[in-house]
Structures are given as C-alpha cells and as structure tokens.
Design a protein around this motif. Structure first.
Motif, PDB file in Angstrom:
ATOM      1  N   VAL A  22      52.433  51.429  84.101  1.00 13.69           N
ATOM      2  CA  VAL A  22      51.437  50.408  84.438  1.00 13.69           C
ATOM      3  C   VAL A  22      50.728  50.870  85.705  1.00 13.69           C
TER       4      VAL A  22
ATOM      5  N   LYS B 149      56.154  43.788  81.427  1.00 17.35           N
ATOM      6  CA  LYS B 149      55.957  45.014  82.189  1.00 17.35           C
ATOM      7  C   LYS B 149      57.028  46.045  81.873  1.00 17.35           C
TER       8      LYS B 149
ATOM      9  N   GLU C 160      56.415  49.844  80.142  1.00 17.06           N
ATOM     10  CA  GLU C 160      56.757  51.065  80.863  1.00 17.06           C
ATOM     11  C   GLU C 160      57.787  51.926  80.130  1.00 17.06           C
TER      12      GLU C 160
ATOM     13  N   LEU D  80      47.505  45.683  83.592  1.00  9.25           N
ATOM     14  CA  LEU D  80      48.104  44.392  83.267  1.00  9.25           C
ATOM     15  C   LEU D  80      47.338  43.322  84.024  1.00  9.25           C
TER      16      LEU D  80
END
Length: 387
Positions: A305, A296, A300, A192
């Motif tokens: 990540v 995020k 996940e 990311l």
C-alpha cells in the motif's frame, strides 16, 4: 357328308364376323380428358390484381420488400479525456481566491490600520480562529505578526507580505505532497482511500482516477465499500466515463475479498495503480478498525500500500479533526484530501489537520465537477486566501 360339314363351318365363321363388326360400331370411345381415372384436381384461378389509377392512368401495383427491424444494442459509452493537472490548478486557484478571499481580506484590513491596539489584535485572533486554523497556530501567527510589525512599523513594512510569510509558514510549504501511486518490480502501487460516509470519499476515488488517467497512467478501481450499493454503482459510473475497470462484488461481500481481487486483477492487467474505496461507518469504532486493518493486511499479501488518503469534508471544521484522529488510529494515514473547500471561510482547516496528524494535505476539492480536484500547492493556497 364332308361337304355338308364344310358348308356349316363357313356359315359359322361368316355369322361370327358379322356379329363382331356390329359390336365395334356400337361402342363409344371417351376422350382422355373425360375419363374419371385420369382426372387432375381442379386448378384454382387467381383473379388478376386490380389496376391502380395513378394520375389518370393504370399502373401495376408495386410489391413492397419487407424491411428488417434493426436489433437495438446498448450505446457504447463515450470515454472522456480528463482535464490535465496544470490547467485545473490555474482554474481552481482562481475559484479558491473567489471563495476564500473574505478571510484574507479581513485580516489585511485589520493589519492595515494606522494603530494596531489590543482590540485590533483580538479581532485578528477571532478571524483566525473562525477560519478553523486552531488555537496553537493562531497564537503563533499573532505573536509573529506583532513582533515583525512592531519592529518594521505598519508604515515601513508591507502587512500583506508579512501576513503571507506567516500563513505560509504554518501551512508548511516544505511538506512532501507528491502522490505515491507507483509500485515496484512491475507490481502496481495501491492507494487506499478512507473516510466517513458523506465526506465525498467515493467521489474522490473517481476524481483521483481522472487525475491519473490525465497523466496517462493505467488504473483499476476496487469497490470495497460493499455495504452501500449506491457507492458501488457510483464508482462503476466514474470508471466507465474514463475507461477504467472496476472490480466489484455483491452487496454485503467481505470488503477485504473485493480489495484482494482488485489488486490481483491490477497485477494481472499490468496497470500502474489500483485505487481501493473503503467503508466509512463510524457507528462502531472497533468494528471499523478491525475492518480497515484487515483490508490493508489482505492487500499487502500481494502488493504494498503506497498511499493511504484520508478524505475530510472541509465544511465540518474542527469536527473533521475528530474523524482524523479515529482514522489515524486505524491505519497509517499518509495524506489528506480536503473536499468541499469552496464557498467556505474554513480554509484554516488545512493548517489544523496537518498539525493534528503530522501528514500533508495532498489534494483539495473546490466543486462538484468531475475535474474539480487538484494537487494542493501551499503558495497558491495562501495567495488565494489573501485574494
């Protein structure tokens, strides 16, 4: 009387025979070609082609065969082979030495004086602070230098060697700077990439993909900065150049949904790494926190990540630390990417940002070229600073 009737009958037959002969001789028989009921339509006669004079003699005209116009197709993009990591490290180290040498040489000139008085030490502090090393690291370096050079003496000791040791200590060579780009159990690793708009974030995503491709890794890019159409198009161009697929959505699409689809595609394609670009608007800190946190969390649901890289423009100096604090509060930053480190005496930002966040600088960019991004090496960086 019977003979009378017989004579009359013979006479009648004779007269009839004579009359039939006259009628036959007077009739005209028309030839078939002149009969109106069998006439064919007149046939058009085509004039013979004119003779063409060639070198004084006649030549029959040449009939040209029509040439088919080829259908135009879009050119197939040429897939580039990125520069390998080892060679770019050598090249970037030389470039860094040329652009940052003023900082190190200035310190060496001061430390090489016959007498290190208070004015000299104040000048040394000024050089370090100007380079954006930060107040606490500067005090630590100066104190250690004073102690070591006072004990050894400027004539007995080597100022350059002592300075190198102290700079290397604050850069912290023991930090783990490896990029965590691999996943587990056949699931790709997810990187990311975050940072403010204008820091070179999207360009950095493209350059990281080139580093991984040079290492023979397979990559998918996720264009989740959907609020900037230019960023999506830019990322698509980076992917096209190295044959990497880019998952994108329409302008204004929910960034989390694009990130989700990118990771999903990466899993289905069996790639090694998925790199997700994100929005970097700081106008509304709370909105940014909510957005990045959502991205995020959504990622996940499918994969872990493995790396969160914060991109900072090195020329912003201490202002870059303010940005770093904001993103530290949003996501768990695991590494720093310093861009635009060339042509600036602000090399000390490496020390300052590591101290501020407690995470290592993992990549540095020293130019605008597609391969002007390399893993950060503490020893090579300090040597470059010293010229």
């Amino acid at each position: 009387m019977e003979w009378v009737y017989l004579v009359i009958g013979i006479a009648v037959l004779a007269i009839a025979a004579v009359a039939g002969l006259v009628t036959t001789r007077g009739r005209r028989t028309l030839p078939p070609a002149d009969r109106s009921d069998t006439l064919a339509p007149p046939t058009e006669r085509t004039a013979p082609p004119p003779e063409v004079e060639v070198d004084g003699g006649p030549e029959a005209p040449v009939l040209e065969t029509p040439v088919e116009t080829p259908v135009e197709t879009a050119p197939t993009p040429t897939v580039e082979r990125p520069e390998d990591t080892r060679s770019r490290l050598v090249r970037l180290r030389a470039r860094l030495a040329g652009s940052q040498g003023g900082f190190g040489r200035g310190l060496l000139r001061l430390l090489s004086r016959e007498r290190l008085d208070e004015d000299t030490w104040e000048s040394i502090e000024d050089v370090l602070l100007t380079a954006d090393i930060g107040v606490a690291p500067t005090q630590q370096i100066v104190e250690n230098l004073r102690t070591r050079l006072r004990v050894d003496g400027t004539e007995a000791g080597d100022p350059r060697s002592v300075l190198r040791d102290e700079l290397l200590a604050v850069v912290d060579p023991d930090m783990d700077r490896r990029l965590q780009v691999s996943g587990e159990d056949g699931v790709p690793g997810v990187v990311l990439v975050v940072g403010v708009n204008g820091s070179g974030k999207t360009t950095t995503v493209g350059k990281i993909s080139r580093i991984l491709v040079a290492e023979d890794r397979t990559v998918t890019l996720g264009a989740a900065d959907t609020f900037r159409a230019a960023a999506v198009d830019q990322l698509a161009t980076w992917g096209e150049r190295v044959g990497v697929e880019v998952v994108r959505g329409k302008e204004g699409t929910d960034p989390a949904s694009v990130a989700f689809e990118a990771v999903k595609h990466g899993i289905e394609a069996g790639v090694d790494t998925v790199i997700v670009d994100t929005a970097g608007r700081l106008q509304n800190k709370q909105g940014l926190m909510d957005e990045l946190g959502k991205v995020k969390r959504v990622i996940e649901k499918q994969a872990r990540v493995t790396e969160v890289l914060l991109v900072i423009d090195a020329t912003t100096g201490q202002n870059g630390l303010v940005q770093a604090r904001v993103f530290r509060d949003v996501v768990d930053v695991t590494g720093i990417v310093l861009t635009k480190l060339d042509g600036s005496a602000k090399g000390g930002i490496v020390v300052a940002v590591q101290r501020e966040l407690g995470v290592p600088v993992k990549l540095v960019g020293l130019g605008e070229g597609p391969d002007d991004l390399a893993p950060f090496d503490a020893g090579a960086f300090v040597d470059a600073l010293l010229g």
